[in-house]
Design a protein around this motif. Structure first.
Motif, PDB file in Angstrom:
ATOM      1  N   ARG A  90      43.090  44.908  52.287  1.00 46.09           N
ATOM      2  CA  ARG A  90      43.603  45.194  53.635  1.00 46.09           C
ATOM      3  C   ARG A  90      43.446  43.969  54.538  1.00 46.09           C
ATOM      4  N   LYS A  91      42.291  43.304  54.463  1.00 44.21           N
ATOM      5  CA  LYS A  91      42.074  42.101  55.274  1.00 44.21           C
ATOM      6  C   LYS A  91      43.067  40.998  54.892  1.00 44.21           C
ATOM      7  N   ALA A  92      43.317  40.862  53.598  1.00 46.07           N
ATOM      8  CA  ALA A  92      44.283  39.859  53.151  1.00 46.07           C
ATOM      9  C   ALA A  92      45.672  40.191  53.697  1.00 46.07           C
ATOM     10  N   ARG A  93      46.032  41.480  53.714  1.00 45.97           N
ATOM     11  CA  ARG A  93      47.334  41.876  54.265  1.00 45.97           C
ATOM     12  C   ARG A  93      47.416  41.520  55.747  1.00 45.97           C
ATOM     13  N   GLN A  94      46.345  41.748  56.485  1.00 43.79           N
ATOM     14  CA  GLN A  94      46.343  41.420  57.910  1.00 43.79           C
ATOM     15  C   GLN A  94      46.484  39.914  58.128  1.00 43.79           C
ATOM     16  N   ARG A  95      45.886  39.134  57.241  1.00 42.64           N
ATOM     17  CA  ARG A  95      45.902  37.679  57.369  1.00 42.64           C
ATOM     18  C   ARG A  95      47.217  37.074  56.908  1.00 42.64           C
ATOM     19  N   THR A  96      47.752  37.576  55.782  1.00 43.10           N
ATOM     20  CA  THR A  96      48.876  36.906  55.134  1.00 43.10           C
ATOM     21  C   THR A  96      50.153  37.735  55.083  1.00 43.10           C
ATOM     22  N   GLY A  97      50.044  39.031  55.390  1.00 46.40           N
ATOM     23  CA  GLY A  97      51.212  39.902  55.247  1.00 46.40           C
ATOM     24  C   GLY A  97      51.332  40.488  53.856  1.00 46.40           C
ATOM     25  N   ARG A  98      50.444  40.075  52.944  1.00 44.32           N
ATOM     26  CA  ARG A  98      50.422  40.614  51.579  1.00 44.32           C
ATOM     27  C   ARG A  98      49.025  41.109  51.269  1.00 44.32           C
ATOM     28  N   ALA A  99      48.925  42.199  50.519  1.00 44.62           N
ATOM     29  CA  ALA A  99      47.623  42.822  50.239  1.00 44.62           C
ATOM     30  C   ALA A  99      46.959  42.229  49.011  1.00 44.62           C
ATOM     31  N   ALA A 100      46.840  40.921  48.959  1.00 46.12           N
ATOM     32  CA  ALA A 100      46.106  40.224  47.889  1.00 46.12           C
ATOM     33  C   ALA A 100      46.567  40.656  46.509  1.00 46.12           C
ATOM     34  N   ASN A 101      47.887  40.907  46.388  1.00 47.00           N
ATOM     35  CA  ASN A 101      48.470  41.261  45.091  1.00 47.00           C
ATOM     36  C   ASN A 101      48.000  42.630  44.587  1.00 47.00           C
ATOM     37  N   LEU A 102      47.661  43.518  45.508  1.00 47.16           N
ATOM     38  CA  LEU A 102      47.251  44.871  45.134  1.00 47.16           C
ATOM     39  C   LEU A 102      48.333  45.551  44.302  1.00 47.16           C
ATOM     40  N   ILE A 103      49.575  45.409  44.745  1.00 47.65           N
ATOM     41  CA  ILE A 103      50.725  45.854  43.944  1.00 47.65           C
ATOM     42  C   ILE A 103      51.478  44.583  43.562  1.00 47.65           C
ATOM     43  N   PRO A 104      51.303  44.143  42.320  1.00 49.02           N
ATOM     44  CA  PRO A 104      51.863  42.856  41.905  1.00 49.02           C
ATOM     45  C   PRO A 104      53.390  42.816  41.971  1.00 49.02           C
ATOM     46  N   ARG A 105      53.913  41.630  42.178  1.00 46.15           N
ATOM     47  CA  ARG A 105      55.358  41.416  42.207  1.00 46.15           C
ATOM     48  C   ARG A 105      55.922  41.328  40.801  1.00 46.15           C
ATOM     49  N   GLU A 106      55.135  40.823  39.890  1.00 42.22           N
ATOM     50  CA  GLU A 106      55.649  40.602  38.534  1.00 42.22           C
ATOM     51  C   GLU A 106      55.500  41.862  37.683  1.00 42.22           C
ATOM     52  N   PRO A 107      56.456  42.117  36.778  1.00 44.17           N
ATOM     53  CA  PRO A 107      56.488  43.378  36.017  1.00 44.17           C
ATOM     54  C   PRO A 107      55.242  43.639  35.165  1.00 44.17           C
ATOM     55  N   VAL A 108      54.718  42.631  34.505  1.00 45.10           N
ATOM     56  CA  VAL A 108      53.534  42.850  33.662  1.00 45.10           C
ATOM     57  C   VAL A 108      52.343  43.232  34.531  1.00 45.10           C
ATOM     58  N   GLY A 109      52.203  42.599  35.672  1.00 44.15           N
ATOM     59  CA  GLY A 109      51.127  42.936  36.602  1.00 44.15           C
ATOM     60  C   GLY A 109      51.252  44.368  37.096  1.00 44.15           C
ATOM     61  N   ARG A 110      52.488  44.808  37.389  1.00 45.89           N
ATOM     62  CA  ARG A 110      52.698  46.199  37.820  1.00 45.89           C
ATOM     63  C   ARG A 110      52.344  47.172  36.707  1.00 45.89           C
ATOM     64  N   LEU A 111      52.708  46.840  35.466  1.00 46.98           N
ATOM     65  CA  LEU A 111      52.366  47.693  34.322  1.00 46.98           C
ATOM     66  C   LEU A 111      50.849  47.786  34.174  1.00 46.98           C
ATOM     67  N   LEU A 112      50.178  46.654  34.262  1.00 49.92           N
ATOM     68  CA  LEU A 112      48.715  46.660  34.169  1.00 49.92           C
ATOM     69  C   LEU A 112      48.098  47.527  35.257  1.00 49.92           C
ATOM     70  N   ARG A 113      48.619  47.434  36.469  1.00 53.45           N
ATOM     71  CA  ARG A 113      48.073  48.232  37.571  1.00 53.45           C
ATOM     72  C   ARG A 113      48.280  49.725  37.300  1.00 53.45           C
ATOM     73  N   LEU A 114      49.439  50.089  36.739  1.00 55.47           N
ATOM     74  CA  LEU A 114      49.697  51.493  36.384  1.00 55.47           C
ATOM     75  C   LEU A 114      48.716  51.983  35.322  1.00 55.47           C
ATOM     76  N   LEU A 115      48.415  51.126  34.350  1.00 58.60           N
ATOM     77  CA  LEU A 115      47.461  51.499  33.305  1.00 58.60           C
ATOM     78  C   LEU A 115      46.035  51.580  33.861  1.00 58.60           C
ATOM     79  N   TRP A 116      45.718  50.676  34.773  1.00 64.43           N
ATOM     80  CA  TRP A 116      44.359  50.573  35.289  1.00 64.43           C
ATOM     81  C   TRP A 116      44.004  51.648  36.309  1.00 64.43           C
ATOM     82  N   THR A 117      44.960  52.104  37.067  1.00 66.56           N
ATOM     83  CA  THR A 117      44.662  53.047  38.149  1.00 66.56           C
ATOM     84  C   THR A 117      43.928  54.297  37.662  1.00 66.56           C
ATOM     85  N   PRO A 118      44.401  55.005  36.617  1.00 65.52           N
ATOM     86  CA  PRO A 118      43.637  56.177  36.172  1.00 65.52           C
ATOM     87  C   PRO A 118      42.262  55.812  35.615  1.00 65.52           C
TER      88      PRO A 118
END
Length: 192
Positions: A26-54
């Motif tokens: 959240r602090k990174a989003r306030q500073r940069t407009g992006r949430a420190a890659n919380l939801i990645p832009r790249e497809p593999v990163g998004r897939l990893l986040r989907l696997l990791w969340t549960p």
């Protein structure tokens, strides 16, 4: 009762860890407009986040289930309930969280979750990073092993194994990104 208190304390530590991660995003989003890659832009990163969340949700929730639910469903029921092991897990997880906070502080504004190919951050090579290339990943693995030892339910064991594998995959992806981004400086850092 000592086992339940220990697992509750473990849940607070793990929950505190992830709460801190969300606050930093959240602090990174306030500073940069992006949430420190919380939801990645790249497809593999998004897939990893989907696997990791549960996995992360189970990692946070399982100690509380062990502490508060008398007869949890079999997949969430610990195979054993040893208070000494649970308290050791609390101690190890607490120390790992404290050391991770040192790593986060060392990274400062360069902290990100995963890889954003469009963003270039500074190469951090001091503090804990002068001894270990991925200290945050290593400490996360230590915290997960401590949680699995303290609350060894079938689902927690599966989540722990998955977390360790995904962290290894992410570390390799991050290394390739760092070589692309920092070239010889990262190569020199790795050779040290």
């Amino acid at each position: 009762m000592p086992y339940r208190i220990a697992t509750f304390a473990l849940g607070l530590i793990i929950g505190g860890y992830w709460l801190r991660v969300m606050r930093m995003a959240r602090k990174a989003r306030q500073r940069t407009g992006r949430a420190a890659n919380l939801i990645p832009r790249e497809p593999v990163g998004r897939l990893l986040r989907l696997l990791w969340t549960p996995i992360v949700l189970l990692w946070i929730g399982q100690p509380f289930v062990a502490a508060l639910v008398r007869r949890p469903p079999v997949p969430l029921r610990p195979i054993w309930a040893n208070a000494w092991v649970a308290w050791a897990g609390v101690l190890v997880a607490g120390v790992a969280f404290w050391l991770t906070r040192i790593c986060w502080r060392t990274m400062g504004r360069n902290w990100r979750m995963g890889i954003d190919p469009t963003e270039r951050t500074s190469l951090v090579v001091d503090g804990p990073f002068q001894y270990v290339r991925h200290p945050i990943y290593a400490l996360s693995q230590v915290m997960m092993v401590a949680a699995v030892a303290a609350v060894p339910s079938p689902l927690m064991i599966a989540a722990g194994a998955s977390h360790l594998l995904l962290l290894q995959w992410e570390a390799r992806r991050e290394e390739a990104h760092m070589f692309r981004t920092h070239g010889d400086a990262y190569s020199t850092y790795c050779s040290r």
